[in-house]
Design a protein around this motif. Structure first.
Motif, short mmCIF file in Angstrom:
data_model
loop_
_atom_site.label_atom_id
_atom_site.label_comp_id
_atom_site.label_asym_id
_atom_site.label_seq_id
_atom_site.Cartn_x
_atom_site.Cartn_y
_atom_site.Cartn_z
N LYS A 132 0.83 -1.21 0.00
CA LYS A 132 0.00 0.00 0.00
C LYS A 132 0.86 1.26 0.00
O LYS A 132 0.45 2.31 -0.46
N ARG A 133 2.08 1.13 0.55
CA ARG A 133 2.97 2.30 0.66
C ARG A 133 4.39 1.92 0.25
O ARG A 133 4.74 0.74 0.25
N LEU A 134 5.19 2.93 -0.08
CA LEU A 134 6.58 2.68 -0.46
C LEU A 134 7.31 1.87 0.61
O LEU A 134 8.04 0.94 0.31
N ARG A 135 7.08 2.22 1.87
CA ARG A 135 7.78 1.57 2.98
C ARG A 135 7.42 0.08 3.12
O ARG A 135 8.09 -0.63 3.85
N ASP A 136 6.33 -0.36 2.47
CA ASP A 136 5.97 -1.78 2.54
C ASP A 136 6.91 -2.64 1.70
O ASP A 136 6.86 -3.86 1.76
N MET A 137 7.75 -1.99 0.89
CA MET A 137 8.68 -2.74 0.03
C MET A 137 10.10 -2.53 0.50
O MET A 137 10.43 -1.48 1.04
N GLU A 138 10.92 -3.50 0.23
CA GLU A 138 12.34 -3.34 0.55
C GLU A 138 12.94 -2.30 -0.39
O GLU A 138 12.69 -2.32 -1.59
N ALA A 139 13.70 -1.37 0.16
CA ALA A 139 14.31 -0.32 -0.66
C ALA A 139 15.48 -0.89 -1.46
O ALA A 139 16.12 -1.86 -1.03
N ASP A 140 15.77 -0.28 -2.61
CA ASP A 140 16.93 -0.70 -3.41
C ASP A 140 18.22 -0.12 -2.86
O ASP A 140 19.30 -0.62 -3.12
N PHE A 141 18.08 0.96 -2.10
CA PHE A 141 19.27 1.58 -1.50
C PHE A 141 18.87 2.09 -0.12
O PHE A 141 17.83 2.71 0.05
N ILE A 142 19.72 1.80 0.88
CA ILE A 142 19.48 2.32 2.23
C ILE A 142 20.77 2.99 2.70
O ILE A 142 21.87 2.46 2.48
N ILE A 323 6.16 13.54 -4.10
CA ILE A 323 5.18 12.48 -4.39
C ILE A 323 4.60 12.06 -3.05
O ILE A 323 5.18 12.33 -2.00
N SER A 324 3.47 11.36 -3.10
CA SER A 324 2.94 10.76 -1.87
C SER A 324 3.60 9.38 -1.78
O SER A 324 4.06 8.84 -2.78
N ASP A 325 3.62 8.79 -0.58
CA ASP A 325 4.24 7.45 -0.48
C ASP A 325 3.20 6.36 -0.73
O ASP A 325 3.49 5.18 -0.61
N SER A 326 1.97 6.76 -1.13
CA SER A 326 0.91 5.78 -1.33
C SER A 326 0.97 5.14 -2.72
O SER A 326 1.12 5.83 -3.73
N LEU A 327 0.90 3.80 -2.74
CA LEU A 327 0.88 3.08 -4.02
C LEU A 327 -0.50 2.49 -4.27
O LEU A 327 -0.68 1.57 -5.06
N ASP A 328 -1.48 3.03 -3.57
CA ASP A 328 -2.86 2.57 -3.68
C ASP A 328 -3.54 3.30 -4.84
O ASP A 328 -3.63 4.53 -4.82
N GLU A 329 -4.01 2.56 -5.83
CA GLU A 329 -4.57 3.18 -7.04
C GLU A 329 -5.81 4.01 -6.77
O GLU A 329 -6.20 4.84 -7.60
N THR A 330 -6.46 3.81 -5.61
CA THR A 330 -7.65 4.60 -5.29
C THR A 330 -7.29 5.92 -4.61
O THR A 330 -8.14 6.79 -4.41
N ASP A 331 -6.02 6.10 -4.25
CA ASP A 331 -5.58 7.33 -3.59
C ASP A 331 -5.59 8.47 -4.61
O ASP A 331 -5.14 8.31 -5.73
N HIS A 332 -6.06 9.66 -4.19
CA HIS A 332 -6.18 10.78 -5.15
C HIS A 332 -4.81 11.28 -5.63
O HIS A 332 -4.71 11.96 -6.64
#
Length: 373
Positions: A132-142, A323-332
């Motif tokens: 649902k959010r960027l943080r729900d995925m493992e980052a490519d760089f930390i 950008i917003s961190d939301s990856l939810d397609e229903t988010d405005h």
């Protein structure tokens, strides 16, 4: 290294910024003129041993209604060595100085990136029902050092709200989208665009869309498109005077600090954008478009031209800002990340903004006032 902090002239401040690979456009001395409703001050950190200037910060002061106390704000700053093992030696003298100046609360935005996600990773995340959010995925760089910075700030008494600090004024985005340009050819950059972007760029070319640079005299036309956008996207537009002040202030400081672009078709301007440049960092800062002519893809054509110009200027990064961190397609706000991901760049998460209450009572009162607004 023992440090001293003192007020510096705008000339000293600008010379220091110009000696760096880049800094935020909100930390150049001229930004103080853009934010004319704030009082401002340039601060410099000096190495006591050599006398060299090793850091700078633009502070904006805003007076509280009815009392002579101020909020002190360093947007996307200060420009210091954030990974210094002795971060206290940089920030304690700053807090002492700001308190002396009548500040009851300090807000700053360390220009430190914690994580980055590549476009491919984000696309997979959008397709996954669990994300649902960027943080729900493992980052490519930390950046492990960023976590150390956050720990040190907390130990020193700096605070961060749940959403990265519900502060005041123009709270800056925590998540941005950037296209890296360093050590890449333009062909490589273009190849990273998704199919839709490449198709749209071609479509605009075929239709005869031309992208031109404008000047101060074209800001009224910019404002026309910007106000159309404000109505469509339900936000309160800034007045024309703000952009005129921005143009005059920034380009007086450096003739190449701010640019204005228009994408036009059959002599009609369909979209427009402002671009800001500090060293190797280039920002797409404001965008606007008409409700007509979308089928000829003016915005894609304009971004591609701006990106190429950023590259020609020796830019190391083209920054599409928030950008917003939301990856939810229903988010405005989902459309925004979807548009920017098409450039094949990276989402970057900054450390966010931090507050230091110098007077806890006034700081609390401000928080209550802001939450009611």
């Amino acid at each position: 290294m023992s440090l001293t902090l003192r007020t510096i002239s705008r000339e000293q401040h600008l010379a220091y910024i110009q000696s760096l690979p880049s800094a935020s456009h909100m930390q150049v001395p001229a930004w103080a003129d853009v934010k004319a409703e704030w009082r401002s001050e340039s601060l410099g950190w000096f190495d006591e041993r050599t006398g060299d200037m090793v850091g700078a910060g633009l502070v904006l002061y805003r007076q509280l209604p009815k009392i002579k106390r101020y909020l002190a704000y360093l947007p996307e700053g200060p420009v210091i060595n954030w990974f210094s093992p002795n971060l206290e030696d940089w920030l304690q003298p700053m807090l002492a100085h700001l308190k002396q100046q009548g500040a009851f609360s300090v807000k700053m935005g360390p220009p430190v990136i914690i994580r980055r996600w590549n476009a491919e990773t984000i696309k997979k995340g959008i397709q996954s029902p669990d994300v649902k959010r960027l943080r729900d995925m493992e980052a490519d760089f930390i950046e492990p050092r960023a976590f150390e910075v956050a720990d040190k700030l907390r130990r020193m008494g700096w605070q961060q709200g749940e959403d990265g600090g519900a502060g005041f004024g123009d709270v800056q985005p925590r998540y941005v989208f950037q296209v890296p340009l360093a050590n890449r050819s333009l062909e490589e950059v273009h190849k990273q665009f998704n199919q839709l972007w490449r198709r749209n760029i071609k479509k605009a070319e075929k239709a005869g869309v031309e992208v031109v640079q404008g000047g101060y005299q074209d800001l009224e036309e910019w404002q026309r498109l910007y106000e159309i956008t404000a109505v469509r996207d339900h936000f309160r537009p800034r007045p024309l005077s703000y952009f005129q002040r921005m143009w005059t202030a920034l380009n007086t400081e450096d003739p190449n600090r701010m640019r204005l672009y228009f994408a036009r078709h059959n002599g009609v301007n369909l979209s427009a954008a402002t671009m800001l440049i500090v060293g190797g960092h280039v920002w797409y800062s404001y965008g606007a478009s008409d409700n007509i002519g979308r089928e000829v893809r003016p915005s894609n054509a304009m971004q591609w031209r701006m990106l190429r110009d950023a590259y020609a200027l020796g830019g190391t990064v083209y920054d599409l800002r928030g950008i917003s961190d939301s990856l939810d397609e229903t988010d405005h706000l989902f459309g925004l990340i979807q548009f920017k991901v098409g450039t094949g760049g990276q989402a970057a998460e900054y450390l966010g903004e931090w507050d230091f209450p110098l007077n806890k009572l006034l700081h609390k009162a401000l928080d209550i006032y802001m939450s009611r607004r």
